[in-house]
Design a protein around this motif. Structure first.
Motif, PDB file in Angstrom:
ATOM      1  N   TRP A  19       0.841  -1.197   0.000  1.00 26.65           N
ATOM      2  CA  TRP A  19       0.000   0.000   0.000  1.00 26.65           C
ATOM      3  C   TRP A  19       0.876   1.247   0.000  1.00 26.65           C
ATOM      4  O   TRP A  19       1.856   1.340   0.731  1.00 26.65           O
ATOM      5  CB  TRP A  19      -0.915   0.018   1.216  1.00 26.65           C
ATOM      6  N   GLY A  20       0.508   2.181  -0.855  1.00 20.31           N
ATOM      7  CA  GLY A  20       1.266   3.417  -0.966  1.00 20.31           C
ATOM      8  C   GLY A  20       2.409   3.359  -1.954  1.00 20.31           C
ATOM      9  O   GLY A  20       3.039   4.379  -2.220  1.00 20.31           O
ATOM     10  N   ASN A  21       2.681   2.187  -2.507  1.00 21.93           N
ATOM     11  CA  ASN A  21       3.768   2.035  -3.467  1.00 21.93           C
ATOM     12  C   ASN A  21       3.279   2.459  -4.856  1.00 21.93           C
ATOM     13  O   ASN A  21       2.612   1.701  -5.550  1.00 21.93           O
ATOM     14  CB  ASN A  21       4.266   0.586  -3.485  1.00 21.93           C
ATOM     15  N   ALA A  22       3.626   3.662  -5.239  1.00 23.15           N
ATOM     16  CA  ALA A  22       3.112   4.242  -6.489  1.00 23.15           C
ATOM     17  C   ALA A  22       3.541   3.437  -7.712  1.00 23.15           C
ATOM     18  O   ALA A  22       2.774   3.294  -8.674  1.00 23.15           O
ATOM     19  CB  ALA A  22       3.579   5.692  -6.617  1.00 23.15           C
ATOM     20  N   ASP A  23       4.758   2.887  -7.683  1.00 26.28           N
ATOM     21  CA  ASP A  23       5.243   2.120  -8.836  1.00 26.28           C
ATOM     22  C   ASP A  23       4.440   0.838  -9.033  1.00 26.28           C
ATOM     23  O   ASP A  23       4.089   0.475 -10.160  1.00 26.28           O
ATOM     24  CB  ASP A  23       6.729   1.776  -8.657  1.00 26.28           C
ATOM     25  N   GLN A  24       4.143   0.156  -7.938  1.00 33.36           N
ATOM     26  CA  GLN A  24       3.363  -1.083  -8.038  1.00 33.36           C
ATOM     27  C   GLN A  24       1.926  -0.796  -8.477  1.00 33.36           C
ATOM     28  O   GLN A  24       1.349  -1.549  -9.271  1.00 33.36           O
ATOM     29  CB  GLN A  24       3.385  -1.829  -6.706  1.00 33.36           C
ATOM     30  N   ILE A  25       1.357   0.287  -7.964  1.00 33.27           N
ATOM     31  CA  ILE A  25       0.007   0.674  -8.373  1.00 33.27           C
ATOM     32  C   ILE A  25      -0.012   1.002  -9.870  1.00 33.27           C
ATOM     33  O   ILE A  25      -0.911   0.579 -10.606  1.00 33.27           O
ATOM     34  CB  ILE A  25      -0.498   1.881  -7.546  1.00 33.27           C
TER      35      ILE A  25
END
Length: 240
Positions: free
Chosen positions: A139-145
């Protein structure tokens, strides 16, 4: 002195990470309305707090009961689940949805999640769903999102979460992730369904406050408050 140092070195115990990992999964049957699921899960908690996803938690039972009674919410939808654990909610959804993305942050949990996906992907009940996949998501990981949305550029109809609010530090990151997923579809066109189990008054307030702080409206679904696993739970709907 040299002998003392040698003795000290002998006292050092190095533990491999596998020491804390319990992978004694058992194939277990669950029934939600007319839906019967079998999947692998643990029957008791791991010694590692980070491996809570190996169990089926009370909130997942609550959410699955709710979804089994409201399958029209799922029919033909694209769904992403946060903190999927062993995948009991996402796999139920796959019987009605056109695609389901199950996510978790822990590599060990992702292994059993994939095993359960493989178990169900060949079943007749899965035939209506063209995509049931597992993805890593902190959660909060912009790259994974961004990577997940790269494969699902239109976003999702529903974001789901069951019993995923029990660490205070993770709740702001959860709602930041939810906000990013909801805004792809635009205001009111995607909603987050959260099965919440109350374990601490502080967390009860924090969930409401964080949703509001991130620009979302959160409301309890009438008639969903009930006792699950000797605790009080309810279903929340969250929208932009």
């Amino acid at each position: 002195m040299a002998g003392d140092r040698e003795g000290d070195e002998e006292d050092v115990v190095c533990l491999d990470g596998s020491f804390f990992t319990n992978d004694d999964y058992q194939l277990t049957k669950f029934t939600f309305g007319s839906q019967v699921l079998e999947l692998y899960c643990l029957q008791s908690a791991s010694t590692d707090f980070d491996l809570t996803g190996q169990l089926v938690w009370p909130g997942a039972m609550l959410l699955n009961e709710y979804l089994s009674e409201n399958v029209d919410l799922l029919r033909g939808c694209s769904v992403i689940e946060l903190g999927s654990g062993v995948g009991i909610t996402g796999i139920l959804c796959s019987r009605f949805c056109r695609e389901v993305v199950l996510t978790d942050h822990n590599d060990e949990v992702l292994k059993i999640l994939q095993k359960n996906i493989d178990l169900h992907s060949s079943s007749e009940s899965y035939s209506n769903c063209t995509g049931l996949v597992a993805e890593k998501l902190d959660w909060g990981n912009a790259d994974q999102i961004k990577q997940i949305l790269g494969s699902h550029s239109g976003g999702f109809d529903l974001v789901l979460g069951a019993d995923i609010c029990f660490q205070q530090g993770s709740v702001p990151l959860l709602f930041e992730t939810v906000r990013l997923l909801l805004q792809i579809r635009g205001k009111g066109r995607c909603k987050f369904i959260l099965a919440y189990v109350s374990r601490a008054k502080m967390m009860d307030s924090m969930v409401i406050n964080e949703a509001t702080r991130h620009g979302m409206k959160i409301a309890e679904v009438p008639g969903t408050r009930s006792v699950v696993g000797n605790l009080e739970g309810t279903i929340y709907e969250v929208i932009l």
